[in-house]
Scaffold this motif. Structure first.
Motif, PDB file in Angstrom:
ATOM      1  N   SER A 162       0.909  -2.773   1.270  1.00 15.08           N
ATOM      2  CA  SER A 162       1.054  -1.833   2.377  1.00 15.08           C
ATOM      3  C   SER A 162       2.448  -1.221   2.440  1.00 15.08           C
ATOM      4  CB  SER A 162       0.736  -2.519   3.711  1.00 15.08           C
ATOM      5  OG  SER A 162      -0.640  -2.791   3.838  1.00 15.08           O
ATOM      6  N   SER A 163       3.465  -1.964   2.011  1.00 16.23           N
ATOM      7  CA  SER A 163       4.824  -1.401   2.031  1.00 16.23           C
ATOM      8  C   SER A 163       5.002  -0.374   0.917  1.00 16.23           C
ATOM      9  CB  SER A 163       5.880  -2.499   1.915  1.00 16.23           C
ATOM     10  OG  SER A 163       5.936  -3.037   0.603  1.00 16.23           O
ATOM     11  N   GLY A 164       4.199  -0.485  -0.133  1.00 16.03           N
ATOM     12  CA  GLY A 164       4.235   0.524  -1.195  1.00 16.03           C
ATOM     13  C   GLY A 164       5.034   0.136  -2.415  1.00 16.03           C
ATOM     14  N   VAL A 165       5.244  -1.164  -2.637  1.00 12.14           N
ATOM     15  CA  VAL A 165       5.916  -1.596  -3.867  1.00 12.14           C
ATOM     16  C   VAL A 165       5.156  -1.043  -5.081  1.00 12.14           C
ATOM     17  CG1 VAL A 165       6.460  -3.599  -5.306  1.00 12.14           C
ATOM     18  CG2 VAL A 165       6.894  -3.671  -2.848  1.00 12.14           C
ATOM     19  N   GLY A 166       5.891  -0.476  -6.002  1.00  6.21           N
ATOM     20  CA  GLY A 166       5.286   0.119  -7.191  1.00  6.21           C
ATOM     21  C   GLY A 166       5.128   1.614  -7.105  1.00  6.21           C
ATOM     22  N   ALA A 167       5.261   2.173  -5.885  1.00 11.59           N
ATOM     23  CA  ALA A 167       5.057   3.614  -5.704  1.00 11.59           C
ATOM     24  C   ALA A 167       6.358   4.408  -5.761  1.00 11.59           C
ATOM     25  CB  ALA A 167       4.360   3.869  -4.364  1.00 11.59           C
ATOM     26  N   GLY A 168       7.515   3.724  -5.684  1.00 11.62           N
ATOM     27  CA  GLY A 168       8.796   4.418  -5.738  1.00 11.62           C
ATOM     28  C   GLY A 168       9.157   5.084  -4.416  1.00 11.62           C
ATOM     29  N   GLU A 169      10.286   5.810  -4.439  1.00  9.87           N
ATOM     30  CA  GLU A 169      10.795   6.504  -3.242  1.00  9.87           C
ATOM     31  C   GLU A 169      10.904   5.554  -2.044  1.00  9.87           C
ATOM     32  OE1 GLU A 169       9.297  10.260  -1.910  1.00  9.87           O
ATOM     33  OE2 GLU A 169       9.417  11.155  -3.884  1.00  9.87           O
ATOM     34  N   TYR A 170      11.649   4.479  -2.231  1.00  8.93           N
ATOM     35  CA  TYR A 170      11.793   3.486  -1.170  1.00  8.93           C
ATOM     36  C   TYR A 170      12.836   3.928  -0.146  1.00  8.93           C
ATOM     37  CZ  TYR A 170       9.403   0.811  -4.751  1.00  8.93           C
ATOM     38  OH  TYR A 170       8.511   0.400  -5.705  1.00  8.93           O
ATOM     39  N   ASP A 171      12.559   3.605   1.088  1.00 12.22           N
ATOM     40  CA  ASP A 171      13.511   3.855   2.162  1.00 12.22           C
ATOM     41  C   ASP A 171      14.640   2.836   2.016  1.00 12.22           C
ATOM     42  OD1 ASP A 171      14.918   4.168   4.497  1.00 12.22           O
ATOM     43  OD2 ASP A 171      13.220   3.795   5.837  1.00 12.22           O
ATOM     44  N   SER A 172      15.850   3.320   1.797  1.00  4.80           N
ATOM     45  CA  SER A 172      16.971   2.407   1.563  1.00  4.80           C
ATOM     46  C   SER A 172      17.213   1.494   2.759  1.00  4.80           C
ATOM     47  CB  SER A 172      18.241   3.204   1.245  1.00  4.80           C
ATOM     48  OG  SER A 172      18.565   4.080   2.314  1.00  4.80           O
ATOM     49  N   LYS A 221      11.220  -2.910   0.720  1.00  2.49           N
ATOM     50  CA  LYS A 221      10.794  -1.846  -0.193  1.00  2.49           C
ATOM     51  C   LYS A 221       9.635  -1.032   0.395  1.00  2.49           C
ATOM     52  CE  LYS A 221      11.411  -2.378  -4.610  1.00  2.49           C
ATOM     53  NZ  LYS A 221      11.332  -2.776  -6.029  1.00  2.49           N
ATOM     54  N   ARG A 222       9.898  -0.432   1.544  1.00  2.00           N
ATOM     55  CA  ARG A 222       8.901   0.454   2.145  1.00  2.00           C
ATOM     56  C   ARG A 222       9.019   1.829   1.498  1.00  2.00           C
ATOM     57  NH1 ARG A 222      11.333  -1.897   6.980  1.00  2.00           N
ATOM     58  NH2 ARG A 222      10.192  -3.832   7.374  1.00  2.00           N
ATOM     59  N   SER A 223       7.928   2.268   0.932  1.00  2.00           N
ATOM     60  CA  SER A 223       7.927   3.504   0.160  1.00  2.00           C
ATOM     61  C   SER A 223       7.445   4.689   1.000  1.00  2.00           C
ATOM     62  CB  SER A 223       7.009   3.349  -1.059  1.00  2.00           C
ATOM     63  OG  SER A 223       6.815   4.586  -1.711  1.00  2.00           O
ATOM     64  N   ASN A 224       8.072   5.828   0.769  1.00  2.00           N
ATOM     65  CA  ASN A 224       7.596   7.063   1.396  1.00  2.00           C
ATOM     66  C   ASN A 224       6.267   7.508   0.800  1.00  2.00           C
ATOM     67  OD1 ASN A 224       9.832   7.404   3.161  1.00  2.00           O
ATOM     68  ND2 ASN A 224      11.050   8.202   1.467  1.00  2.00           N
ATOM     69  N   ARG A 225       5.859   6.874  -0.290  1.00  2.00           N
ATOM     70  CA  ARG A 225       4.578   7.196  -0.919  1.00  2.00           C
ATOM     71  C   ARG A 225       3.495   6.178  -0.578  1.00  2.00           C
ATOM     72  NH1 ARG A 225       7.023   8.274  -7.000  1.00  2.00           N
ATOM     73  NH2 ARG A 225       7.939  10.347  -6.616  1.00  2.00           N
ATOM     74  N   THR A 242       0.431   2.156  -8.228  1.00  2.00           N
ATOM     75  CA  THR A 242       1.359   3.258  -8.464  1.00  2.00           C
ATOM     76  C   THR A 242       1.294   4.216  -7.278  1.00  2.00           C
ATOM     77  OG1 THR A 242      -0.352   4.587  -9.543  1.00  2.00           O
ATOM     78  CG2 THR A 242       0.941   3.094 -10.949  1.00  2.00           C
ATOM     79  N   ALA A 243       2.095   5.274  -7.327  1.00  2.00           N
ATOM     80  CA  ALA A 243       2.010   6.301  -6.278  1.00  2.00           C
ATOM     81  C   ALA A 243       0.603   6.889  -6.228  1.00  2.00           C
ATOM     82  CB  ALA A 243       3.044   7.396  -6.541  1.00  2.00           C
ATOM     83  N   ALA A 244      -0.011   7.077  -7.399  1.00  2.00           N
ATOM     84  CA  ALA A 244      -1.390   7.594  -7.433  1.00  2.00           C
ATOM     85  C   ALA A 244      -2.371   6.598  -6.827  1.00  2.00           C
ATOM     86  CB  ALA A 244      -1.789   7.914  -8.876  1.00  2.00           C
ATOM     87  N   GLY A 245      -2.102   5.303  -6.986  1.00  2.00           N
ATOM     88  CA  GLY A 245      -2.953   4.281  -6.391  1.00  2.00           C
ATOM     89  C   GLY A 245      -2.868   4.284  -4.875  1.00  2.00           C
ATOM     90  N   GLN A 246      -1.685   4.580  -4.358  1.00  2.00           N
ATOM     91  CA  GLN A 246      -1.524   4.681  -2.912  1.00  2.00           C
ATOM     92  C   GLN A 246      -2.208   5.936  -2.365  1.00  2.00           C
ATOM     93  OE1 GLN A 246      -0.160   2.664  -0.566  1.00  2.00           O
ATOM     94  NE2 GLN A 246       0.480   1.048  -1.947  1.00  2.00           N
ATOM     95  N   SER A 247      -1.969   7.070  -3.003  1.00  2.00           N
ATOM     96  CA  SER A 247      -2.511   8.330  -2.485  1.00  2.00           C
ATOM     97  C   SER A 247      -3.982   8.537  -2.825  1.00  2.00           C
ATOM     98  CB  SER A 247      -1.701   9.515  -3.032  1.00  2.00           C
ATOM     99  OG  SER A 247      -1.809   9.605  -4.449  1.00  2.00           O
ATOM    100  N   GLY A 248      -4.404   8.052  -3.996  1.00  2.00           N
ATOM    101  CA  GLY A 248      -5.787   8.260  -4.416  1.00  2.00           C
ATOM    102  C   GLY A 248      -6.705   7.102  -4.108  1.00  2.00           C
ATOM    103  N   GLY A 249      -6.121   5.915  -3.905  1.00  2.00           N
ATOM    104  CA  GLY A 249      -6.917   4.724  -3.635  1.00  2.00           C
ATOM    105  C   GLY A 249      -6.828   4.284  -2.187  1.00  2.00           C
ATOM    106  N   TYR A 250      -5.658   3.790  -1.795  1.00  2.00           N
ATOM    107  CA  TYR A 250      -5.516   3.228  -0.451  1.00  2.00           C
ATOM    108  C   TYR A 250      -5.627   4.275   0.656  1.00  2.00           C
ATOM    109  CZ  TYR A 250      -4.605  -1.657  -1.483  1.00  2.00           C
ATOM    110  OH  TYR A 250      -4.760  -2.978  -1.848  1.00  2.00           O
ATOM    111  N   LEU A 251      -4.991   5.433   0.486  1.00  2.00           N
ATOM    112  CA  LEU A 251      -4.973   6.411   1.569  1.00  2.00           C
ATOM    113  C   LEU A 251      -6.367   6.884   1.980  1.00  2.00           C
ATOM    114  CD1 LEU A 251      -3.514   8.264   3.547  1.00  2.00           C
ATOM    115  CD2 LEU A 251      -3.263   9.924   1.678  1.00  2.00           C
ATOM    116  N   PRO A 252      -7.210   7.351   1.058  1.00  2.00           N
ATOM    117  CA  PRO A 252      -8.533   7.812   1.508  1.00  2.00           C
ATOM    118  C   PRO A 252      -9.406   6.709   2.085  1.00  2.00           C
ATOM    119  CG  PRO A 252      -8.371   7.879  -0.895  1.00  2.00           C
ATOM    120  CD  PRO A 252      -6.995   7.631  -0.365  1.00  2.00           C
ATOM    121  N   VAL A 253      -9.252   5.492   1.579  1.00  2.00           N
ATOM    122  CA  VAL A 253     -10.035   4.376   2.126  1.00  2.00           C
ATOM    123  C   VAL A 253      -9.586   4.086   3.559  1.00  2.00           C
ATOM    124  CG1 VAL A 253     -10.575   1.923   1.897  1.00  2.00           C
ATOM    125  CG2 VAL A 253     -10.531   3.385  -0.124  1.00  2.00           C
TER     126      VAL A 253
END
Length: 270
Positions: A47-57, A63-67, A254-265
């Motif tokens: 849920s925090s988005g590890v692996g998706a990059g663009e982490y909020d410093s 490691k909460r990701s903007n993605r 990955t970022a695609a897994g967050q946007s294409g997998g988790y987000l629509p579900v």
């Protein structure tokens, strides 16, 4: 007669215009109401988005990701408030101790993924990568036993804690993907038996999480169908395999897994 007809016709037009405007106003109010949501995102690295990059410093080791799907959902839906406390490595006890602060009686929507770290999936993967097939399967079976005997009580504690602070919230509990496409394109790495055992353990964990969520009146969001065809060893994976450069990214979306997998579900259940 002509004058009265004109007056009647004009009145009809005016009434129609008023109804149209009223309808438009109602539709706008409905839309605004749909967006007036106080949303809190809890959970672990999925849920925090590890692996998706663009982490909020500012999130440090969490490691909460903007993605990550919570951030993407909030950006698309503009909720009234959004609190993002999910954290890499979080176990059930970490959620109850450190993440429930933003919840209150006005919270409308909560998302959470948790349980994988409690079950020791990181150690499972380490064992399966470094040790024999027999040791891998034994470690997987140990994790499955934990899921059967100990994890349900820990999940109950988390879900009860959420209910106590936000009794009216819609709570969406997200599961975990299967890691591997069996008989896939990987030419090296783990044996097929190891991959099958790991996938089976993910299914076992999802079943346990789903049952506990249902017991508390929460919605379970199964991401396995969304990730089917995008596992490791598929032609278009949405999961990192072993990453020796950024070891923490390994076996995370990955970022695609967050946007294409988790987000629509999540969107379909929110």
């Amino acid at each position: 007669m002509k004058v009265s007809r004109i007056v009647a016709f004009s009145s009809s037009l005016l009434l129609g215009a008023v109804l149209a405007l009223t309808g438009a106003g109602s539709a706008q109010a409905t839309t605004t109401g749909a967006l007036a949501v106080d949303y809190v995102a809890l959970g672990d690295s999925y849920s925090s988005g590890v692996g998706a990059g663009e982490y909020d410093s500012a999130s440090g080791n969490c490691k909460r990701s903007n993605r990550a799907y919570p951030k993407l959902w909030a950006a698309a839906n503009a909720p009234s408030s959004f609190a993002f406390t999910a954290c890499s490595g979080a176990r059930t006890s970490d959620v109850t101790a450190n993440q429930l602060g933003p919840l209150n009686s006005g919270t409308d929507l909560v998302s959470i993924s948790v349980g994988g770290n409690d079950a020791g999936f990181s150690d499972v993967m380490t064992t399966c990568i470094l040790q024999s097939e027999a040791n891998c399967i034994a470690r997987v079976n140990q994790a499955r036993s934990f899921v059967d005997t100990t994890l349900p009580g820990r999940l109950d504690t988390v879900y009860t804690g959420i209910k106590a602070k936000s009794p009216s919230a819609r709570v969406v509990v997200l599961g975990y993907p299967r890691f591997y496409k069996l008989s896939g394109s990987c030419l090296a790495g783990l044996s097929e038996a190891k991959r099958a055992a790991i996938n089976g353990a993910a299914d076992h964990l999802n079943t346990a999480v789903s049952k506990r969520a249902a017991n508390h009146g929460y919605v379970f969001a199964d991401v396995v169908p969304a990730f089917t065809g995008h596992e490791i060893c598929s032609g278009a994976p949405w999961l990192h395999s072993l990453n020796l450069v950024n070891i923490g990214d390994s076996y995370h979306p990955t970022a695609a897994g967050q946007s294409g997998g988790y987000l629509p579900v999540f969107t379909s259940k929110a």
